[in-house]
Write a protein that holds these residues in place. Structure first.
Motif, PDB file in Angstrom:
ATOM      1  N   GLU A 240      17.547 -10.020  -1.557  1.00 30.59           N
ATOM      2  CA  GLU A 240      18.885 -10.258  -1.040  1.00 30.59           C
ATOM      3  C   GLU A 240      19.262  -9.195  -0.007  1.00 30.59           C
ATOM      4  OE1 GLU A 240      21.857  -9.996  -4.063  1.00 30.59           O
ATOM      5  OE2 GLU A 240      21.292  -7.977  -4.661  1.00 30.59           O
ATOM      6  N   CYS A 241      19.991  -9.621   0.997  1.00 31.74           N
ATOM      7  CA  CYS A 241      20.453  -8.715   2.049  1.00 31.74           C
ATOM      8  C   CYS A 241      21.863  -9.158   2.434  1.00 31.74           C
ATOM      9  CB  CYS A 241      19.509  -8.758   3.250  1.00 31.74           C
ATOM     10  SG  CYS A 241      20.056  -7.743   4.639  1.00 31.74           S
ATOM     11  N   PHE A 242      22.856  -8.501   1.869  1.00 29.03           N
ATOM     12  CA  PHE A 242      24.247  -8.881   2.117  1.00 29.03           C
ATOM     13  C   PHE A 242      24.559  -8.874   3.610  1.00 29.03           C
ATOM     14  CE2 PHE A 242      28.605  -7.472   2.930  1.00 29.03           C
ATOM     15  CZ  PHE A 242      29.329  -8.491   2.325  1.00 29.03           C
ATOM     16  N   THR A 243      24.146  -7.823   4.284  1.00 26.57           N
ATOM     17  CA  THR A 243      24.505  -7.694   5.696  1.00 26.57           C
ATOM     18  C   THR A 243      23.773  -8.725   6.558  1.00 26.57           C
ATOM     19  OG1 THR A 243      22.841  -5.933   5.818  1.00 26.57           O
ATOM     20  CG2 THR A 243      25.149  -5.267   5.596  1.00 26.57           C
ATOM     21  N   ASP A 245      21.908 -11.645   5.378  1.00 25.87           N
ATOM     22  CA  ASP A 245      21.994 -13.032   4.919  1.00 25.87           C
ATOM     23  C   ASP A 245      23.397 -13.604   5.085  1.00 25.87           C
ATOM     24  OD1 ASP A 245      19.378 -12.626   4.130  1.00 25.87           O
ATOM     25  OD2 ASP A 245      19.859 -12.358   2.007  1.00 25.87           O
ATOM     26  N   LEU A 246      24.413 -12.806   4.739  1.00 23.55           N
ATOM     27  CA  LEU A 246      25.788 -13.317   4.725  1.00 23.55           C
ATOM     28  C   LEU A 246      26.536 -13.034   6.021  1.00 23.55           C
ATOM     29  CD1 LEU A 246      27.915 -14.745   2.984  1.00 23.55           C
ATOM     30  CD2 LEU A 246      28.635 -12.493   2.161  1.00 23.55           C
ATOM     31  N   LEU A 247      26.370 -11.830   6.554  1.00 19.11           N
ATOM     32  CA  LEU A 247      27.157 -11.425   7.718  1.00 19.11           C
ATOM     33  C   LEU A 247      26.435 -11.629   9.044  1.00 19.11           C
ATOM     34  CD1 LEU A 247      28.731  -8.104   6.356  1.00 19.11           C
ATOM     35  CD2 LEU A 247      29.628 -10.435   6.224  1.00 19.11           C
ATOM     36  N   GLY A 248      25.129 -11.916   8.977  1.00 15.07           N
ATOM     37  CA  GLY A 248      24.380 -12.115  10.210  1.00 15.07           C
ATOM     38  C   GLY A 248      24.072 -10.834  10.943  1.00 15.07           C
ATOM     39  N   SER A 249      23.860  -9.742  10.220  1.00 13.42           N
ATOM     40  CA  SER A 249      23.544  -8.463  10.849  1.00 13.42           C
ATOM     41  C   SER A 249      22.330  -8.589  11.767  1.00 13.42           C
ATOM     42  CB  SER A 249      23.250  -7.419   9.764  1.00 13.42           C
ATOM     43  OG  SER A 249      22.675  -6.253  10.328  1.00 13.42           O
ATOM     44  N   LEU A 250      22.409  -7.908  12.909  1.00 14.50           N
ATOM     45  CA  LEU A 250      21.298  -7.887  13.861  1.00 14.50           C
ATOM     46  C   LEU A 250      20.376  -6.692  13.650  1.00 14.50           C
ATOM     47  CD1 LEU A 250      23.242  -8.905  17.102  1.00 14.50           C
ATOM     48  CD2 LEU A 250      21.887 -10.374  15.593  1.00 14.50           C
ATOM     49  N   ARG A 251      20.683  -5.837  12.649  1.00 20.02           N
ATOM     50  CA  ARG A 251      19.846  -4.655  12.415  1.00 20.02           C
ATOM     51  C   ARG A 251      18.537  -5.015  11.736  1.00 20.02           C
ATOM     52  NH1 ARG A 251      23.100   0.816  11.804  1.00 20.02           N
ATOM     53  NH2 ARG A 251      20.958   1.524  11.640  1.00 20.02           N
ATOM     54  N   CYS A 252      18.473  -6.168  11.111  1.00 20.93           N
ATOM     55  CA  CYS A 252      17.260  -6.578  10.400  1.00 20.93           C
ATOM     56  C   CYS A 252      16.940  -8.020  10.783  1.00 20.93           C
ATOM     57  CB  CYS A 252      17.448  -6.441   8.888  1.00 20.93           C
ATOM     58  SG  CYS A 252      18.760  -7.501   8.218  1.00 20.93           S
ATOM     59  N   ASP A 253      15.869  -8.544  10.215  1.00 20.68           N
ATOM     60  CA  ASP A 253      15.502  -9.934  10.462  1.00 20.68           C
ATOM     61  C   ASP A 253      15.676 -10.787   9.215  1.00 20.68           C
ATOM     62  OD1 ASP A 253      13.456  -8.646   9.102  1.00 20.68           O
ATOM     63  OD2 ASP A 253      11.845  -9.657  10.188  1.00 20.68           O
ATOM     64  N   CYS A 254      16.449 -10.290   8.241  1.00 18.28           N
ATOM     65  CA  CYS A 254      16.545 -10.951   6.937  1.00 18.28           C
ATOM     66  C   CYS A 254      17.185 -12.333   7.013  1.00 18.28           C
ATOM     67  CB  CYS A 254      17.312 -10.070   5.957  1.00 18.28           C
ATOM     68  SG  CYS A 254      16.522  -8.469   5.668  1.00 18.28           S
ATOM     69  N   ASP A 256      17.311 -14.389   9.557  1.00 20.22           N
ATOM     70  CA  ASP A 256      16.347 -15.301  10.186  1.00 20.22           C
ATOM     71  C   ASP A 256      15.252 -15.681   9.193  1.00 20.22           C
ATOM     72  OD1 ASP A 256      17.701 -15.210  12.589  1.00 20.22           O
ATOM     73  OD2 ASP A 256      16.441 -13.614  13.421  1.00 20.22           O
ATOM     74  N   GLN A 257      14.780 -14.714   8.422  1.00 28.13           N
ATOM     75  CA  GLN A 257      13.710 -14.992   7.473  1.00 28.13           C
ATOM     76  C   GLN A 257      14.159 -15.946   6.374  1.00 28.13           C
ATOM     77  OE1 GLN A 257      12.157 -11.251   6.046  1.00 28.13           O
ATOM     78  NE2 GLN A 257      10.718 -11.112   7.739  1.00 28.13           N
ATOM     79  N   LEU A 258      15.381 -15.761   5.873  1.00 32.82           N
ATOM     80  CA  LEU A 258      15.869 -16.634   4.810  1.00 32.82           C
ATOM     81  C   LEU A 258      16.041 -18.059   5.315  1.00 32.82           C
ATOM     82  CD1 LEU A 258      17.021 -17.153   1.983  1.00 32.82           C
ATOM     83  CD2 LEU A 258      19.254 -16.388   2.842  1.00 32.82           C
ATOM     84  N   ARG A 259      16.794 -18.239   6.395  1.00 32.23           N
ATOM     85  CA  ARG A 259      17.023 -19.589   6.899  1.00 32.23           C
ATOM     86  C   ARG A 259      15.736 -20.210   7.433  1.00 32.23           C
ATOM     87  NH1 ARG A 259      21.766 -16.861   7.515  1.00 32.23           N
ATOM     88  NH2 ARG A 259      21.080 -15.697   9.335  1.00 32.23           N
ATOM     89  N   ALA A 281      17.407 -10.188  -6.578  1.00 30.24           N
ATOM     90  CA  ALA A 281      18.516  -9.221  -6.552  1.00 30.24           C
ATOM     91  C   ALA A 281      17.969  -7.809  -6.403  1.00 30.24           C
ATOM     92  CB  ALA A 281      19.340  -9.354  -7.831  1.00 30.24           C
ATOM     93  N   GLN A 282      17.396  -7.539  -5.230  1.00 37.26           N
ATOM     94  CA  GLN A 282      16.788  -6.233  -4.954  1.00 37.26           C
ATOM     95  C   GLN A 282      17.176  -5.790  -3.547  1.00 37.26           C
ATOM     96  OE1 GLN A 282      12.737  -5.557  -6.559  1.00 37.26           O
ATOM     97  NE2 GLN A 282      12.732  -7.696  -7.187  1.00 37.26           N
ATOM     98  N   GLU A 283      18.479  -5.622  -3.362  1.00 42.89           N
ATOM     99  CA  GLU A 283      19.040  -5.254  -2.054  1.00 42.89           C
ATOM    100  C   GLU A 283      18.419  -3.967  -1.515  1.00 42.89           C
ATOM    101  OE1 GLU A 283      21.634  -5.693   1.138  1.00 42.89           O
ATOM    102  OE2 GLU A 283      22.241  -6.804  -0.651  1.00 42.89           O
ATOM    103  N   GLY A 284      18.152  -3.964  -0.204  1.00 44.63           N
ATOM    104  CA  GLY A 284      17.675  -2.752   0.449  1.00 44.63           C
ATOM    105  C   GLY A 284      16.337  -2.245  -0.080  1.00 44.63           C
TER     106      GLY A 284
END
Length: 385
Positions: A240-243, A245-254, A256-259, A281-284
């Motif tokens: 999980e990556c709150f930033t 997956d949920l917020l669309g953070s550009l700092r990671c590719d999470c 994009d990887q999930l969708r 459930a293993q954020e960060g």
């Protein structure tokens, strides 16, 4: 889950849960072992009142150890950053530090947290010591991590029969069983609920929740289509990556990887549009959201992803793969085609008894904010792009 573990661990598990909650609220817990005991506080949560109480904790008002005073337990990487030991920790995983009598709670918090102002360690008078049982120190750090706090603790050793003078017995844990408990707990999942949830591009989807035996945060299996247990199933392990997956953070590719995983599985021709995303459930990389935000601050100061984790006192990757393997087994799957660029995920699943018959590349374009992050994943974590 092993029935013997179930039978023996209910009381122990409840004690662990109480201790984690107490650490998170800044309270003291007791740790015992074979002939030794101590009181511990999470270093990032310490306040003047709780620190003063710890300093006074002994039957006669004086600490048991000959040098006096509480000890600060840090990981070797954090101790090295503070100049207390050489880089690499001289072969040690932890550092036990003697604190001067005049030190205050704020200085202790600064010693634990690399995102605060860096303290002048020599001026403070902090030195290395070697007078705490290693099992006590290891247990304190393991519990701080499990509580999603920085891996740093303050501890004072006591005679075992004096411990309950200072800590209520409901917050006293026998640390000799902690490692075995944590290993068993990682695979102790129970299916607790499910529902059909049509997704964009994957309308035939069911989400199944699995809860660990300690009542902690649930892991989710996103089952797309109707995968056949007789065939290797296309899966994605997604932490999980709150930033992202949920917020669309550009700092990671999470995100994009999930969708992208959901879309790839829905188009999966060998499996007729079937597969599973295990949302873990293993954020960060297992350090939790708050510590991930701290790591971002360190990255803004020049550290890469791996260096930031080490500076915080964590390993490069704190994730475990037993929960993913257990979810797959409960769903009836023992062989997978794994959507990943990370060789550690392949070996992690294999070590947990799941056969990885194929690695399916899972690559997405970078952007100006995550290019260096992806470079670090390739150079330092061995990701295969």
């Amino acid at each position: 889950m092993n029935s013997d573990f179930q039978a023996r661990s209910a009381t122990y598990r409840a004690t662990v849960e109480r201790c984690l909650a107490e650490l998170r609220r800044g309270g003291a817990i007791g740790l015992t072992g074979r002939g030794f005991a101590g009181i511990a506080l999470a270093a990032e949560m310490v306040e003047e009142a709780s620190f003063a109480n710890l300093q006074s904790a002994s039957p006669d008002g004086a600490p048991l150890d000959s040098n006096g005073g509480p000890r600060l337990i840090l990981t070797a990487s954090r101790a090295a950053d503070l100049g207390l030991m050489p880089p690499g920790g001289a072969g040690r995983a932890l550092a036990i530090c003697k604190l001067p009598a005049a030190i205050g709670a704020e200085a202790v918090r600064q010693l634990a947290d690399p995102t605060t102002e860096t303290p002048d360690t020599p001026a403070l008078g902090v030195t290395l010591a070697d007078d705490l049982p290693l099992k006590l120190a290891e247990a304190a750090i393991d519990l701080a991590k499990a509580a999603r706090l920085l891996p740093a603790a303050i501890m004072i050793a006591l005679a075992p029969d004096a411990l309950t003078n200072w800590v209520d017995e409901t917050f006293v844990l026998d640390c000799t069983g902690l490692a075995a408990h944590q290993r068993a707990l990682a695979g102790s999942l129970k299916r607790v609920g499910s529902a059909r949830v049509p997704l964009h591009g994957a309308e035939n989807t069911e989400i199944i929740a699995f809860r660990p035996a300690d009542g902690g945060k649930e892991h989710l299996a996103i089952v797309i289509g109707n995968p056949d247990p007789a065939q290797p199933v296309l899966i994605r392990l997604h932490s999980e990556c709150f930033t992202g997956d949920l917020l669309g953070s550009l700092r990671c590719d999470c995100g994009d990887q999930l969708r992208g995983a959901i879309e790839t599985i829905a188009r999966n021709k060998p499996g007729a549009g079937s597969g599973i995303v295990l949302y873990l459930a293993q954020e960060g990389r297992g350090i939790g959201l708050i510590n991930k935000l701290r790591a971002y601050n360190l990255q803004d100061e020049g550290a890469d992803t791996l260096e930031a984790n080490l500076q915080l006192g964590f390993g490069a990757d704190e994730r475990v793969y037993q929960p993913a393997a257990e979810m797959l087994r409960q769903l009836g799957f023992t062989a997978v085609r794994l959507l990943t660029n990370n060789p550690e995920k392949m070996s992690g699943l294999e070590q947990c008894g799941i056969r990885v018959v194929e690695r399916v590349p899972h690559i997405f374009p970078s952007n100006e904010h995550n290019t260096q992050y992806l470079v670090t994943k390739a150079r330092r974590f061995g990701h295969m792009f």
